[in-house]
Enzyme design. Structure first.
Site, PDB file in Angstrom:
ATOM      1  N   GLU A 105       0.276  -1.162  -0.241  1.00 32.51           N
ATOM      2  CA  GLU A 105      -0.320   0.339  -0.258  1.00 32.51           C
ATOM      3  C   GLU A 105       0.534   1.247  -0.114  1.00 32.51           C
ATOM      4  OE1 GLU A 105      -2.486  -1.212   3.201  1.00 32.51           O
ATOM      5  OE2 GLU A 105      -4.349  -0.586   2.109  1.00 32.51           O
ATOM      6  N   GLU A 125      -4.382  -9.473   2.895  1.00 30.27           N
ATOM      7  CA  GLU A 125      -4.847  -8.942   4.785  1.00 30.27           C
ATOM      8  C   GLU A 125      -5.939 -10.184   4.934  1.00 30.27           C
ATOM      9  OE1 GLU A 125      -4.363  -7.323   2.586  1.00 30.27           O
ATOM     10  OE2 GLU A 125      -2.893  -5.329   4.133  1.00 30.27           O
TER      11      GLU A 125
END
Ligand code: NAD
Length: 697
Positions: A105, A125
C-alpha cells in the site's frame, strides 16, 4: 531520526532505506522514521527525487501484526502514504522480496514502482480475516484494474514481478543492483521531467466496470463463492465497489472504518490466533539450542497408495527428488498413474503449466527394490496400517538407509516407539503423519517417539515447512492428537443417531457450524470399511456403521454408505434404507427417539473432543492449546474463523463446556464425558485454555 530508517543522498536523489529485520514490518518507529526522512527530502532543495527501498531480505512485508487491536499510534501507514503521494518530487518504490499488505500500500502511494526480478507482491490481509486498510482497495484497482485487484485482494495470493509488470503494478524490472537501478530510473524521471502519476487520480482502468456492473458481480462472485459466512471477503468486495461509486476520499474513509470493524471482529481474531499458533506450533519447545537437522536433498517414500503418492507429490512440488518404492511393479504403475493423473488435472484447471508438470514428474523416481533408498536423507513409510508389516519395513530401512537418514512413518494410530524398536537406530525414527489428500492438506502431525533425537525432530519440522505444511509436534498415543479426538466425535455421532437424529441432521448442523462437510458425509468419502476392520480386529463394535458395512455400504466407493450416491456424482442423498436401519436399532435398544436440535448436535460432537484435548494437554501429548487448534483447522476442516476447538471453547466459556459435559456424562453414562481435571480447574478459576500459553510465556 529513527535507527530503523536511514536517509542518504546519491547526487540529486535522496535514498531512504528501511532496515527493520527480519521483514521490515511497518511498525511505529519505521512509520515515524519514514515521515521524517520524507520531510527531509521535501525540504532539501538539492534533492530532486526520492528512492524508497529496504535493507535485508525484503521490501516492507506488512504491518506489525502485534499492533492490531491496540489504539493506533501516529503516524499511521495512511499518514506515510499521504506524505508521499502529494509530494512534488517523484518518489520511487524500489522493491525486492515480498512487498505485502501495508508495504504494498505504501508502494501504491509512490509515483513509480520498480522491482527486482524475483519480487512477489501481495495484499494477504484476507488470510487474517481482514482487508487492506490503507488505500489498497482503492489504489490497486486504479493501477491494475478491477479484475486483477479483486483476485489479489480476495485470494491474498502473491503476484510475481513479471505479471506485476504486465499488469502495470510495476513500471520496470530492475536489471542488476536494485538501488542503483532505482536511482538511475529516478534520474531519468527527473531529466525527462516526467509527470508524477498518482494512483488516486487514475480512472482509465475503472471505466469498463463502471459501465458494466453485472461484470463486477460475476468476477466478485467467482472469488467469494467458497467464502459463505465470512465477513472479510464480503467487506472487501464492497470496498472495491466503492472505487466505482464514490469519490476516492470518501471511499478511503469508509475503507478505514470497515478495516477497523474487521480488526475488532471475532472472525479475524480467530484467524489471527491461527496465524500465530501455526508459527508457534513449528517451534519445538525443548529442543536444545543449536540443534540442526540434516538437509534433505533426496527423499524416498515406501508405498504408492493413497498416501504415498500424495506424499511423493509434496516433495516433487518442493523441488526435492523422491524415489517411490512399491511391493510389485503393478502396484507401482497404478500408484504413479494416479500421481500423473493428479498433476494432469491441475494442468487442466490452469493451476500448473504442462512444463511444470513434466519437471515435477521428472523428480519422481521409482523402484520395486528397497535398496533404492540408499541415498535418501529421509524415508517416509506409507504402507498398510499393520504393525508387523511396518516393523519388517523398518528393519529393512535400518539395514539399507545411510547413516543419519531420517526414518519416518505415516502411521495413523500405531505406536511409533514399537516401530522404532524394529531398528537399531530408534533416535532416527519419527512419525510424519500426513492427511488425505496428502498433496493438498496442510497439516503434518510430527510424532515424537521416546527415543527420537532432537536432530531427527528438527529435520522433520524443517522438511514439513519446506514442503508447505503446517507442522505440529505431538507425542505418542493411540491416534496422536487429531484422530484421538476424532474418535470421540465418531462415538457421539453414533449415539445421536440412536437417540433420534439422522445423518443428514447431524451433517447439516456441522456444516452450518462451518465444517466444509458433515462427519457422516466425510465418513462416506474416506470409506467406512477401514475403521470397521480395525474395530473387528480389536473386538469392538459401533452399532450403526458396522451394520452399514455388513450390508456392503462402505461409502462413496460402493455408492452407498450413510447416504446413497448416484453414478458419477459425489452428492449425498438421504436413503430410506439407512433411516429404517437407524430407527430399528433405536427400537432394539429400547431408546425412545426424540428431536435433537442443531445446537445440541454441535455441543454433543465438539465438547467431548475438547475434553479429550484437555487430557491430551495434561499428558503433554500436545504442548500448547494452539497446536491442537492448528491440527483441527488444517487437518480436519474446523472453520478457521472459529479459531480451532480450543479457541472456540474459550469463546463459549469453559464453565458452560464443563456443565454440558457433566450433563452428557449423566445422560449417556459415558465416564469419558466427565470434565477432565484440567478443564474443570480452568472452568473453576474462570480461565480459558489461552491462559496456559500466556502462563508459559
Ligand atoms: N488414507 C488416509 O486417509 C490416511 C491418512 C493418514 C495416514 N494414513 C496412513 O498411511 C498409511 C498408508 O495408507 P494408505 O491409505 O495410503 O493405504 P493404501 O492401501 O492406499 O496404500 C498402501 C500401499 O502400500 C503398499 N505396500 C504394502 N506393502 C508394501 C511393501 N512391503 N513395500 C512397498 N509397498 C508396500 C501397497 O501396495 C499399497 O499401494 C497407513 O499407515 C495409514 O494408516 C492414511
Amino acid at each position: 531520526m529513527s535507527g530503523l530508517v536511514q536517509f542518504r543522498r546519491d547526487g540529486n536523489i535522496g535514498v531512504i532505506v528501511v532496515d527493520n529485520p527480519p521483514v521490515n514490518a511497518l511498525k511505529h518507529e519505521v512509520r515515524a522514521g519514514l515521515v521524517e526522512a520524507l520531510g527531509k527530502a521535501r525540504e532539501d532543495a538539492s534533492i530532486e527525487a526520492v528512492v524508497l527501498t529496504c535493507a535485508g531480505r525484503t521490501f516492507i512485508a506488512g504491518a506489525d501484526i502485534s499492533e492490531f487491536g491496540k489504539p493506533p499510534r501516529t503516524p499511521t501507514t495512511i499518514d506515510v502514504i499521504t506524505t508521499i503521494e502529494p509530494m512534488s518530487k517523484p518518489v520511487i518504490a524500489a522493491m525486492h522480496g515480498t512487498p505485502l499488505g501495508g508495504g504494498l500500500e505504501v508502494a501504491l502511494g509512490c509515483h513509480y514502482r520498480i522491482a527486482a526480478p524475483g519480487t512477489r507482491l501481495g495484499l494477504p490481509e484476507i488470510k487474517l480475516g481482514l482487508m487492506p486498510g490503507a488505500g489498497g482497495t482503492q489504489r490497486l484497482p486504479r493501477v491494475v484494474g478491477i479484475e486483477k485487484a479483486l483476485a489479489m485482494i480476495l485470494t491474498g495470493d502473491q503476484m510475481p514481478a513479471k505479471d506485476a509488470r504486465e499488469a502495470g503494478l510495476v513500471d520496470e524490472i530492475a536489471d542488476g543492483d536494485l538501488t542503483a537501478s532505482a536511482v538511475a530510473f529516478a534520474k531519468r524521471v527527473v531529466a525527462e521531467k516526467r509527470p508524477l502519476p498518482r494512483a488516486r487520480d487514475r480512472d482509465e482502468k475503472l471505466a469498463p466496470f463502471k459501465s458494466d456492473r453485472a461484470k463486477f458481480d460475476t468476477v466478485a462472485a467467482a472469488y467469494t463463492k467458497r467464502a459463505k459466512g465470512l465477513h472479510a471477503p464480503a467487506a472487501a468486495v464492497e470496498a472495491v465497489r466503492w472505487a466505482l461509486d464514490l469519490p476516492i476520499d470518501e471511499a478511503l474513509k469508509r475503507e478505514r472504518e470497515k478495516f477497523m470493524e474487521l480488526v475488532a471482529d471475532d472472525q479475524s481474531k480467530a484467524q489471527r490466533h491461527i496465524f500465530f499458533a501455526e508459527r508457534e506450533a513449528a517451534k519445538v519447545q525443548d529442543l536444545p539450542a543449536g540443534v540442526k537437522g540434516v538437509e534433505v536433498k533426496r527423499a524416498a517414500v515406501i508405498g504408492a497408495g493413497t498416501m504415498g503418492g500424495g506424499i511423493a507429490m509434496c516433495f516433487a512440488n518442493a523441488g526435492i527428488p523422491v524415489t517411490v518404492i512399491e511391493a510389485s511393479a503393478e502396484a507401482l504403475r497404478s500408484g504413479l498413474d494416479k500421481v500423473e493423473k493428479n498433476y494432469a488435472a491441475t494442468v487442466a484447471r490452469g493451476g500448473l503449466s504442462a512444463v511444470e508438470k513434466d519437471q515435477r514428474l521428472a523428480l519422481v523416481a521409482s523402484s520395486v527394490d528397497m535398496a533404492a533408498i540408499a541415498d535418501a536423507d529421509m524415508i517416509i513409510e506409507a504402507v498398510f496400517e499393520e504393525m508387523e508389516l511396518k516393523r519388517r519395513i523398518f528393519a529393512d530401512l535400518d539395514r539399507l538407509a545411510k547413516p543419519g537418514a531420517v526414518l519416518a512413518t505415516n502411521t495413523s494410530y500405531l505406536d511409533v516407539n514399537e516401530i522404532a524398536r524394529a531398528t537399531r537406530r530408534p533416535e532416527a525414527v519419527v512419525g510424519m503423519h500426513f492427511f488425505s489428500p496428502a498433496n493438498v492438506m496442510r497439516l503434518l502431525e510430527i510424532v515424537r517417539g521416546a527415543a527420537t533425537s532432537p536432530a531427527t525432530l528438527a529435520t522433520a519440522v524443517a522438511v514439513g515447512r519446506k514442503i508447505g505444511k503446517a507442522p505440529a509436534v505431538v507425542g505418542v498415543c493411540h491416534g496422536f492428537v487429531g484422530n484421538r479426538m476424532l474418535r470421540l466425535r465418531s462415538v457421539e455421532g453414533e449415539r445421536l443417531l440412536i437417540e433420534g437424529a439422522l445423518p443428514q441432521d447431524v451433517d447439516a448442523a456441522m456444516t452450518k457450524f462451518g465444517f466444509p462437510m458433515g462427519p457422516f458425509a466425510a465418513g462416506d468419502l474416506a470409506g467406512l470399511d477401514i475403521s470397521w476392520r480395525m474395530r473387528k480386529a480389536q473386538g469392538l463394535r459401533a452399532e450403526i456403521v458396522d451394520q452399514l458395512c455388513e450390508l456392503g455400504r462402505f461409502g462413496q466407493k460402493t455408492s452407498k454408505g450413510f447416504y446413497r450416491y448416484e453414478a458419477g456424482s459425489r452428492s449425498p442423498h438421504p436413503d430410506d434404507e439407512v433411516e429404517q436401519l437407524i430407527v430399528a436399532t433405536s427400537q432394539r435398544l429400547n431408546v425412545k427417539r426424540r428431536t435433537i436440535d442443531a445446537d445440541e448436535i454441535v455441543e454433543r460432537l465438539l465438547f467431548p473432543m475438547i475434553n479429550e484435548a484437555a487430557r491430551i494437554l495434561e499428558e503433554g501429548i500436545a504442548a500448547r492449546p494452539g497446536d491442537i487448534d492448528v491440527i483441527w483447522v488444517y487437518g480436519y476442516g474446523f472453520p478457521i474463523w472459529r479459531g480451532g476447538p480450543m479457541f472456540y471453547a474459550d469463546a463459549v466459556g469453559l464453565g458452560h463446556v464443563r456443565d454440558r459435559l457433566t450433563d452428557f456424562a449423566t445422560r449417556t453414562g459415558d465416564a469419558r464425558h466427565q470434565p477432565s481435571p484440567l478443564l474443570a480447574r480452568l472452568a473453576e478459576e474462570g480461565k480459558g485454555f489461552a491462559s496456559l500459553t500466556v502462563a508459559k510465556g
